[in-house]
Design a protein around this motif. Structure first.
Motif, PDB file in Angstrom:
ATOM      1  N   TYR A   1      -5.602 -17.837  36.503  1.00  0.00           N
ATOM      2  CA  TYR A   1      -4.801 -18.552  35.519  1.00  0.00           C
ATOM      3  C   TYR A   1      -3.645 -19.225  36.246  1.00  0.00           C
ATOM      4  CZ  TYR A   1      -1.700 -14.436  35.671  1.00  0.00           C
ATOM      5  OH  TYR A   1      -0.862 -13.430  36.084  1.00  0.00           O
ATOM      6  N   PHE A   2      -3.155 -20.305  35.649  1.00  0.00           N
ATOM      7  CA  PHE A   2      -2.014 -20.990  36.256  1.00  0.00           C
ATOM      8  C   PHE A   2      -1.013 -21.371  35.187  1.00  0.00           C
ATOM      9  CE2 PHE A   2      -5.036 -24.397  35.377  1.00  0.00           C
ATOM     10  CZ  PHE A   2      -4.239 -25.421  34.868  1.00  0.00           C
ATOM     11  N   GLN A   3       0.240 -21.552  35.628  1.00  0.00           N
ATOM     12  CA  GLN A   3       1.361 -21.780  34.731  1.00  0.00           C
ATOM     13  C   GLN A   3       1.868 -23.218  34.855  1.00  0.00           C
ATOM     14  OE1 GLN A   3       2.546 -19.336  32.723  1.00  0.00           O
ATOM     15  NE2 GLN A   3       4.062 -20.671  31.755  1.00  0.00           N
ATOM     16  N   THR A   4       2.235 -23.807  33.700  1.00  0.00           N
ATOM     17  CA  THR A   4       2.898 -25.115  33.715  1.00  0.00           C
ATOM     18  C   THR A   4       4.202 -25.032  32.934  1.00  0.00           C
ATOM     19  OG1 THR A   4       1.807 -25.949  31.713  1.00  0.00           O
ATOM     20  CG2 THR A   4       0.690 -26.338  33.824  1.00  0.00           C
ATOM     21  N   TYR A   5       5.107 -25.959  33.245  1.00  0.00           N
ATOM     22  CA  TYR A   5       6.413 -26.059  32.595  1.00  0.00           C
ATOM     23  C   TYR A   5       6.622 -27.532  32.232  1.00  0.00           C
ATOM     24  CZ  TYR A   5       6.744 -21.924  35.585  1.00  0.00           C
ATOM     25  OH  TYR A   5       6.475 -20.746  36.255  1.00  0.00           O
ATOM     26  N   THR A   6       7.012 -27.799  30.994  1.00  0.00           N
ATOM     27  CA  THR A   6       7.158 -29.185  30.545  1.00  0.00           C
ATOM     28  C   THR A   6       8.571 -29.468  30.052  1.00  0.00           C
ATOM     29  OG1 THR A   6       4.823 -29.319  29.899  1.00  0.00           O
ATOM     30  CG2 THR A   6       6.315 -30.932  28.926  1.00  0.00           C
TER      31      THR A   6
ATOM     32  N   GLN B   1      13.867 -22.452  32.582  1.00  0.00           N
ATOM     33  CA  GLN B   1      14.016 -21.659  31.362  1.00  0.00           C
ATOM     34  C   GLN B   1      13.853 -22.481  30.080  1.00  0.00           C
ATOM     35  OE1 GLN B   1      17.674 -19.412  31.644  1.00  0.00           O
ATOM     36  NE2 GLN B   1      16.984 -18.291  33.470  1.00  0.00           N
ATOM     37  N   ASN B   2      14.462 -23.637  30.035  1.00  0.00           N
ATOM     38  CA  ASN B   2      14.397 -24.450  28.815  1.00  0.00           C
ATOM     39  C   ASN B   2      13.270 -25.471  28.900  1.00  0.00           C
ATOM     40  OD1 ASN B   2      16.656 -23.176  27.587  1.00  0.00           O
ATOM     41  ND2 ASN B   2      18.013 -24.393  28.887  1.00  0.00           N
ATOM     42  N   THR B   3      12.065 -24.974  29.068  1.00  0.00           N
ATOM     43  CA  THR B   3      10.875 -25.820  29.146  1.00  0.00           C
ATOM     44  C   THR B   3       9.810 -25.284  28.196  1.00  0.00           C
ATOM     45  OG1 THR B   3       9.982 -24.473  30.961  1.00  0.00           O
ATOM     46  CG2 THR B   3      11.266 -26.413  31.585  1.00  0.00           C
ATOM     47  N   VAL B   4       8.832 -26.126  27.902  1.00  0.00           N
ATOM     48  CA  VAL B   4       7.658 -25.662  27.166  1.00  0.00           C
ATOM     49  C   VAL B   4       6.691 -25.084  28.185  1.00  0.00           C
ATOM     50  CG1 VAL B   4       5.731 -26.324  25.689  1.00  0.00           C
ATOM     51  CG2 VAL B   4       7.976 -27.421  25.389  1.00  0.00           C
ATOM     52  N   LYS B   5       6.354 -23.825  28.030  1.00  0.00           N
ATOM     53  CA  LYS B   5       5.537 -23.129  29.026  1.00  0.00           C
ATOM     54  C   LYS B   5       4.125 -22.903  28.501  1.00  0.00           C
ATOM     55  CE  LYS B   5       9.845 -20.937  30.251  1.00  0.00           C
ATOM     56  NZ  LYS B   5      10.539 -21.732  29.205  1.00  0.00           N
ATOM     57  N   GLU B   6       3.135 -23.168  29.352  1.00  0.00           N
ATOM     58  CA  GLU B   6       1.745 -22.951  28.982  1.00  0.00           C
ATOM     59  C   GLU B   6       1.007 -22.286  30.136  1.00  0.00           C
ATOM     60  OE1 GLU B   6      -0.288 -26.007  26.389  1.00  0.00           O
ATOM     61  OE2 GLU B   6       1.272 -27.264  27.258  1.00  0.00           O
ATOM     62  N   THR B   7       0.114 -21.377  29.768  1.00  0.00           N
ATOM     63  CA  THR B   7      -0.712 -20.693  30.763  1.00  0.00           C
ATOM     64  C   THR B   7      -2.166 -21.065  30.523  1.00  0.00           C
ATOM     65  OG1 THR B   7       0.846 -18.837  30.764  1.00  0.00           O
ATOM     66  CG2 THR B   7      -1.301 -18.454  31.775  1.00  0.00           C
TER      67      THR B   7
ATOM     68  N   ASN C   1       7.556 -22.968  44.363  1.00  0.00           N
ATOM     69  CA  ASN C   1       7.139 -22.902  42.961  1.00  0.00           C
ATOM     70  C   ASN C   1       7.747 -24.101  42.239  1.00  0.00           C
ATOM     71  OD1 ASN C   1       9.876 -22.041  42.009  1.00  0.00           O
ATOM     72  ND2 ASN C   1       9.338 -20.173  43.132  1.00  0.00           N
ATOM     73  N   SER C   2       7.556 -24.171  40.935  1.00  0.00           N
ATOM     74  CA  SER C   2       7.980 -25.353  40.183  1.00  0.00           C
ATOM     75  C   SER C   2       9.485 -25.573  40.182  1.00  0.00           C
ATOM     76  CB  SER C   2       7.468 -25.261  38.740  1.00  0.00           C
ATOM     77  OG  SER C   2       6.058 -25.361  38.712  1.00  0.00           O
ATOM     78  N   ALA C   3      10.258 -24.550  40.526  1.00  0.00           N
ATOM     79  CA  ALA C   3      11.710 -24.706  40.578  1.00  0.00           C
ATOM     80  C   ALA C   3      12.146 -25.615  41.722  1.00  0.00           C
ATOM     81  CB  ALA C   3      12.388 -23.345  40.710  1.00  0.00           C
ATOM     82  N   ARG C   4      11.258 -25.891  42.691  1.00  0.00           N
ATOM     83  CA  ARG C   4      11.643 -26.733  43.837  1.00  0.00           C
ATOM     84  C   ARG C   4      11.973 -28.169  43.420  1.00  0.00           C
ATOM     85  NH1 ARG C   4      10.413 -31.382  46.208  1.00  0.00           N
ATOM     86  NH2 ARG C   4      10.775 -30.425  48.237  1.00  0.00           N
TER      87      ARG C   4
ATOM     88  N   ASP D   1       2.512 -24.465  38.747  1.00  0.00           N
ATOM     89  CA  ASP D   1       2.593 -23.456  39.802  1.00  0.00           C
ATOM     90  C   ASP D   1       1.249 -23.355  40.512  1.00  0.00           C
ATOM     91  OD1 ASP D   1       5.247 -22.665  39.525  1.00  0.00           O
ATOM     92  OD2 ASP D   1       4.787 -21.101  38.056  1.00  0.00           O
ATOM     93  N   ALA D   2       1.289 -23.385  41.830  1.00  0.00           N
ATOM     94  CA  ALA D   2       0.079 -23.325  42.650  1.00  0.00           C
ATOM     95  C   ALA D   2      -0.572 -21.941  42.593  1.00  0.00           C
ATOM     96  CB  ALA D   2       0.427 -23.658  44.092  1.00  0.00           C
TER      97      ALA D   2
END
Length: 285
Positions: free
Chosen positions: A69-74, A56-62, A91-94, A113-114
């Motif tokens: 399309y794919f999602q990243t969290y920073t 939740q508290n990340t910089v998110k980009e699509t 998913n990235s929460a792992r 995210d794959a």
């Protein structure tokens, strides 16, 4: 065998029997169904309005990539950047248990995210597309470190094989399979599919990706990798056999092989993470 495992076993055998019978009547439908079962994750998707707390508290980009399309969290930090690449039906929460160890370094950490997982698009997962997503993220963020778990690790190896001249200087591979053929063999055995289905599925991969299953080998790809890294695999891994990690280590001359015990497939462990930290941030001090 406990009740849940017994039910999964019976369901798998029933599905396999149906596909075998369907093959005699509609071979194309049988191939389509078996391919979909092999490549379409059942879990791992997450909704934007219901993100796990760690994301939740990340910089998110699509990012757009062709029709996908794919999602990243920073998690923002210093100029050292680490790219995290999760595995099948995840998913990235792992990475929640891994993050505290990496964040001690102050690094900027990016998780991806794959295909068909997390908030990324699609229904089908495949390593070539995942490698394309990884490459686009590498070009965008210029990470010096990449860490992959399970088939995400396989995608990292394939990406490094295809794109050796990038910003990546070190790579960590956790519980990754080497050979796509081995995964498909295991899948066919699990469902008790006839051998004709293997040949038809192999043909499908050749048509879709222009490679034979025998040629898709992490051990072979790793022979071309020039950067330093770690391959870690657990002896009790029931998802990806320990021998798969050994294959990758055999090919990767600059890769250090670490054997763990009783961690299973998740590979979450304080001692392992501390050893990885030392390798990444203290080895040359």
């Amino acid at each position: 065998m406990n009740l849940k495992k017994s039910i999964r076993f019976l369901v798998a055998k029933s599905v396999g029997q149906y596909i075998n019978l369907l093959h005699f009547v509609h071979p194309k439908k049988a191939v389509h169904l078996s391919y979909a079962l092999f490549t379409n994750p059942r879990v791992g998707k997450i909704q934007k309005e219901n993100l796990p707390a760690i994301l939740q508290n990340t910089v998110k980009e699509t990012f757009q990539h062709n029709e996908h399309y794919f999602q990243t969290y920073t998690w923002e930090g210093n100029e050292t950047k680490i790219l995290l690449v999760h595995g099948w039906e995840s998913n990235s929460a792992r990475w929640e248990k891994t993050l505290p160890y990496l964040q001690k370094s102050g690094s900027t950490i990016i998780a991806i995210d794959a295909p068909a997982h997390g908030q990324s698009s699609g229904k089908e997962f495949n390593v070539p597309r995942y490698a394309e997503f990884i490459n686009k993220a590498v070009k965008k963020y210029n990470p010096s470190i990449i860490i992959g778990h399970s088939i995400g690790g396989s995608a990292c190896i394939y990406h490094q094989y295809l794109h050796p001249e990038t910003s990546i200087e070190k790579m960590i591979i956790l519980g990754a399979p080497s050979d796509l053929k081995t995964l498909l063999d295991n899948y066919i055995q699990m469902l008790s599919l006839n051998r004709k289905m293997f040949r038809l599925l192999e043909k499908r991969y050749l048509e879709n990706f222009n490679f034979k299953l025998d040629n898709f080998s992490g051990e072979a790809f790793a022979q071309h990798i020039k950067i330093d890294g770690i391959i870690a695999h657990d002896t009790t891994d029931s998802v990806v056999s320990y021998q798969e990690g050994q294959k990758i280590a055999n090919g990767w001359k600059k890769g250090k092989f670490i054997t763990t015990n009783d961690l299973g497939h998740s590979m979450h462990d304080d001692n392992l993470y501390q050893e990885i930290y030392r390798f990444l941030f203290e080895a040359k001090k």
